[in-house]
Design an enzyme around this catalytic site. Structure first.
Site, PDB file in Angstrom:
ATOM      1  N   GLU A   1      -1.586  -9.339   3.677  1.00 49.36           N
ATOM      2  CA  GLU A   1      -2.757  -9.161   3.598  1.00 49.36           C
ATOM      3  C   GLU A   1      -3.472  -8.159   2.579  1.00 49.36           C
ATOM      4  O   GLU A   1      -3.035  -6.771   3.090  1.00 49.36           O
ATOM      5  CB  GLU A   1      -3.625  -9.230   4.765  1.00 49.36           C
ATOM      6  CG  GLU A   1      -3.420 -10.163   5.716  1.00 49.36           C
ATOM      7  CD  GLU A   1      -3.833 -11.676   5.346  1.00 49.36           C
ATOM      8  OE1 GLU A   1      -4.749 -11.856   4.521  1.00 49.36           O
ATOM      9  OE2 GLU A   1      -3.290 -12.797   5.973  1.00 49.36           O
TER      10      GLU A   1
ATOM     11  N   CYS B   1     -11.737  -4.693   2.727  1.00 50.95           N
ATOM     12  CA  CYS B   1     -11.123  -5.633   1.702  1.00 50.95           C
ATOM     13  C   CYS B   1     -11.852  -6.986   1.344  1.00 50.95           C
ATOM     14  O   CYS B   1     -11.762  -7.417   0.411  1.00 50.95           O
ATOM     15  CB  CYS B   1      -9.706  -6.111   2.223  1.00 50.95           C
ATOM     16  SG  CYS B   1     -10.064  -6.857   4.203  1.00 50.95           S
TER      17      CYS B   1
HETATM   18  P1  NAD Z   1      -1.803   1.158   1.625  1.00 54.69           P
HETATM   19  O1  NAD Z   1      -1.036  -0.007   0.936  1.00 54.69           O
HETATM   20  O2  NAD Z   1      -1.674   2.321   0.771  1.00 54.69           O
HETATM   21  O3  NAD Z   1      -1.059   1.547   2.822  1.00 54.69           O
HETATM   22  C1  NAD Z   1      -1.170   0.539   3.908  1.00 54.69           C
HETATM   23  C2  NAD Z   1       0.189   0.463   5.064  1.00 54.69           C
HETATM   24  O4  NAD Z   1       1.368   0.646   4.139  1.00 54.69           O
HETATM   25  C3  NAD Z   1       0.366   2.199   5.600  1.00 54.69           C
HETATM   26  O5  NAD Z   1       0.522   2.126   6.751  1.00 54.69           O
HETATM   27  C4  NAD Z   1       1.190   2.816   4.678  1.00 54.69           C
HETATM   28  O6  NAD Z   1       1.913   3.913   5.054  1.00 54.69           O
HETATM   29  C5  NAD Z   1       2.027   1.836   4.272  1.00 54.69           C
HETATM   30  N1  NAD Z   1       3.075   1.973   3.091  1.00 54.69           N
HETATM   31  C6  NAD Z   1       2.884   2.488   2.099  1.00 54.69           C
HETATM   32  N2  NAD Z   1       3.858   2.165   1.234  1.00 54.69           N
HETATM   33  C7  NAD Z   1       4.801   1.529   1.698  1.00 54.69           C
HETATM   34  C8  NAD Z   1       6.038   0.969   1.430  1.00 54.69           C
HETATM   35  N3  NAD Z   1       6.284   1.249   0.342  1.00 54.69           N
HETATM   36  N4  NAD Z   1       6.582   0.280   2.346  1.00 54.69           N
HETATM   37  C9  NAD Z   1       6.054  -0.113   3.551  1.00 54.69           C
HETATM   38  N5  NAD Z   1       4.844   0.370   3.748  1.00 54.69           N
HETATM   39  C10 NAD Z   1       4.185   1.299   2.971  1.00 54.69           C
HETATM   40  O7  NAD Z   1      -3.183   0.711   1.620  1.00 54.69           O
HETATM   41  P2  NAD Z   1      -4.491   1.571   2.421  1.00 54.69           P
HETATM   42  O8  NAD Z   1      -4.945   2.387   1.416  1.00 54.69           O
HETATM   43  O9  NAD Z   1      -3.892   2.366   3.829  1.00 54.69           O
HETATM   44  O10 NAD Z   1      -5.711   0.534   2.787  1.00 54.69           O
HETATM   45  C11 NAD Z   1      -6.520   0.176   1.694  1.00 54.69           C
HETATM   46  C12 NAD Z   1      -5.989  -1.394   1.279  1.00 54.69           C
HETATM   47  O11 NAD Z   1      -5.802  -2.223   2.247  1.00 54.69           O
HETATM   48  C13 NAD Z   1      -7.083  -1.839   0.256  1.00 54.69           C
HETATM   49  O12 NAD Z   1      -6.457  -2.065  -0.964  1.00 54.69           O
HETATM   50  C14 NAD Z   1      -7.550  -3.069   1.016  1.00 54.69           C
HETATM   51  O13 NAD Z   1      -8.159  -3.990   0.272  1.00 54.69           O
HETATM   52  C15 NAD Z   1      -6.602  -3.390   1.972  1.00 54.69           C
HETATM   53  N6  NAD Z   1      -6.773  -4.238   3.084  1.00 54.69           N
HETATM   54  C16 NAD Z   1      -6.491  -5.355   3.118  1.00 54.69           C
HETATM   55  C17 NAD Z   1      -6.928  -6.238   4.087  1.00 54.69           C
HETATM   56  C18 NAD Z   1      -6.760  -7.803   4.301  1.00 54.69           C
HETATM   57  O14 NAD Z   1      -6.815  -8.253   5.262  1.00 54.69           O
HETATM   58  N7  NAD Z   1      -6.700  -8.534   3.174  1.00 54.69           N
HETATM   59  C19 NAD Z   1      -7.498  -5.665   5.345  1.00 54.69           C
HETATM   60  C20 NAD Z   1      -7.834  -4.039   5.246  1.00 54.69           C
HETATM   61  C21 NAD Z   1      -7.396  -3.454   4.108  1.00 54.69           C
END
Ligand code: NAD
Length: 495
Positions: free
Chosen positions: A261, A295
């Site tokens: 997501e 998001c």
């Molecule tokens: P992010 O991708 O930086 O991090 C999300 C999670 O992924 C964190 O727990 C982080 O530690 C982990 N992560 C980072 N690098 C990784 C890797 N290489 N492998 C595995 N895990 C890894 O996102 P964020 O800044 O925490 O959240 C914001 C983003 O999330 C925005 O782009 C937003 O649109 C999206 N979001 C989407 C939804 C949806 O349901 N579509 C809902 C909420 C947020």
């Protein structure tokens, strides 16, 4: 720092620091290194201290989940239903406490944060019911004396990786879905707001969940991601599109089932025939609610020329009047931006929009409040074009630009002219226009006279690539990810 293993936050005691732990096979465990979180409303306030996990911690969590899997998937469904229901009850009874921690750590204003915790409880109650409702199929065979049975089995051990912006609702809907369909799991919450996941672990334990069914590891995804993906049978991830792509590549190598997501750049169309008041409220809530950090937030306001002037005039007044403040202050309407990196990203978008010739109608500057924090005045730009950076990449902040268009057809073309396709919206009183947009929008969710953000837990949630990949979340759609199909042919004659 208090001496207890983990400190439950009660009321509004700002000075209490949550001492989070990993939860590995039913044991709360500290680590050699730790990291701190600070309140974005007051950078002097430490909210939590958590162990910085490594791949070995993830491996241990995955092993514990694998060990617990046979018992959990075989558990009597009424008992599994009761456990999830009890977890929902406990979450509901602690919603204020969890919401307060959330507001302190992530910066969401208190009422929204408590509402999010309550949503988490509702999700557990919903999936408690799903344990019992979830059907299989029985079909007549094409062969005489045979029957066909289709059953749905748990996938196995699931890694759940979550972002900071909904630190209780997203873990709740992933954990409840995974457990309801008989999987065991390892949760890796965002390192920027892991506190709610600790409280979730506490209450699952209190609800009576067997050890190892739910495990929790803290740390950065960069360091833990490989092991989380390659060691699990499935990975359900919510976060940025960039991270999602990396996870998809890793999952291809290990053939781990994936649900992603991801980000949005959601358009809201306002047509000449819209109810002006409704359109302004929908834009205001959808764009600036929760500091724009959703998001599904509206990031592109596409307005037809007949209503443009009135809409822009009314909206800018409302945006300028929004009260930005500390997440725990009763009169705050917009909390701070959650992290320093997110604030820097927002400011960079504001500068790029100005440099590209957009007119900054209000906001866009950092604000000082009673404590040092990441405060940003919500920004609205007039005179933006679809090609501007502001309208092409996700800002994930309290920022939006108005794009003026001629008519519905141009509005739809502009709305779809963006690779992200999560949510979209239209304000109109014409049912034909609404229906045309519903059909032609490429987004996974379409809102008519309602904010692009604001979804419900009993129906599918998600978008098309690159805003999402794999099965949808929530509602019964979540079974598509959390279960595997088994088809059985039965020859009665031989029994
Ligand atoms: P992010 O991708 O930086 O991090 C999300 C999670 O992924 C964190 O727990 C982080 O530690 C982990 N992560 C980072 N690098 C990784 C890797 N290489 N492998 C595995 N895990 C890894 O996102 P964020 O800044 O925490 O959240 C914001 C983003 O999330 C925005 O782009 C937003 O649109 C999206 N979001 C989407 C939804 C949806 O349901 N579509 C809902 C909420 C947020």
């Amino acid at each position: 720092m208090r001496g207890r293993d983990y400190v439950a936050i009660r009321g509004l005691e700002d000075e209490v620091v949550l001492k989070g732990r990993h939860l590995l096979g039913g044991e709360w465990r500290a680590g050699r290194e730790s990291f701190l979180t600070r309140s974005p409303s007051d950078l002097n306030e430490i909210v939590g201290e958590y162990p910085k996990g490594g791949p070995a911690d993830v491996a241990e969590a995955l092993e514990a989940a694998r060990k617990a899997l046979p018992g959990w998937r075989a558990l009597n469904v009424q008992r599994r239903c009761d456990l999830l229901h009890r977890a929902g009850d406990l979450l509901a009874s602690r919603a204020t406490e969890i919401g307060t921690l959330l507001a302190r750590e992530e910066g969401k204003r208190l009422s929204e944060a408590v509402g999010e915790a309550t949503r988490g409880a509702q999700v557990f109650h919903y999936y408690a019911g799903e344990v019992i409702r979830h059907p299989g199929q029985f079909q007549d065979s094409l062969r005489d004396g045979h029957s066909v049975l289709v059953s749905y089995e748990p996938v196995g051990v699931i890694s759940l990786i979550t972002p900071w912006n909904f630190p209780i609702a997203i873990p709740a809907w992933k954990v409840a879905g995974a457990l309801a369909y008989g999987n065991t799991c390892v949760l890796k919450p965002s390192e920027f707001a892991p506190g709610c996941a600790v409280l979730l672990g506490q209450l699952l334990e209190e609800a009576g969940l067997p050890p190892g069914v739910f495990n929790l590891v803290h740390g950065t995804g960069r360091e833990l991601g490989d092991t989380l993906v390659s060691g699990a049978d499935g990975v359900s991830f919510t976060g940025s599109t960039a991270t999602g792509r990396l996870i998809l590549q890793q999952a291809a190598a290990s053939m781990t089932k994936v649900q992603l997501e991801l980000g949005g750049k959601n358009p809201l169309i306002v047509l000449d025939d819209a109810d002006l008041q409704v359109a302004v409220d929908v834009a205001l809530q959808g764009t600036y609610g929760q500091t724009g950090q959703r998001c599904t937030g509206s990031e592109r306001l596409i307005v037809t020329r007949g209503i443009h002037a009135e809409f822009a005039d009314l909206l800018v007044k409302k945006v300028a009047a929004l009260r930005v403040g500390h997440a725990l202050d009763a009169d705050t309407e917009i909390g701070p931006v959650a992290t320093a990196a997110q604030l820097a990203k927002n400011l960079a978008f504001i500068e790029s929009a100005k440099a590209e010739g957009a007119e900054l109608a209000t906001g866009g500057q950092q604000l000082e409040r009673r404590a040092p924090g990441h405060y940003l005045a919500p920004a609205l730009f007039f005179g933006t074009t679809p090609s501007m950076q502001l309208n092409r990449s996700e800002t994930f902040g309290p920022i939006a630009g108005i794009i003026r268009v001629q008519d519905l057809e141009e509005a739809i073309a502009v709305a779809n002219d963006c690779e992200l396709a999560l949510s979209s919206g239209i304000c109109t009183t014409n049912i034909r226009s609404a229906e045309r947009f519903r059909r032609l929008s490429k987004a996974g969710m379409v809102m008519i006279n309602a904010p692009t953000a604001g979804v419900e837990y009993h129906v599918p949630f998600g978008g098309r690539a690159p805003s999402g990949y794999g099965a949808r979340e929530q509602g019964t759609a979540s079974a598509d990810f959390f279960t595997e199909v088994k088809t059985c042919y039965l020859n009665h004659g031989a029994i």
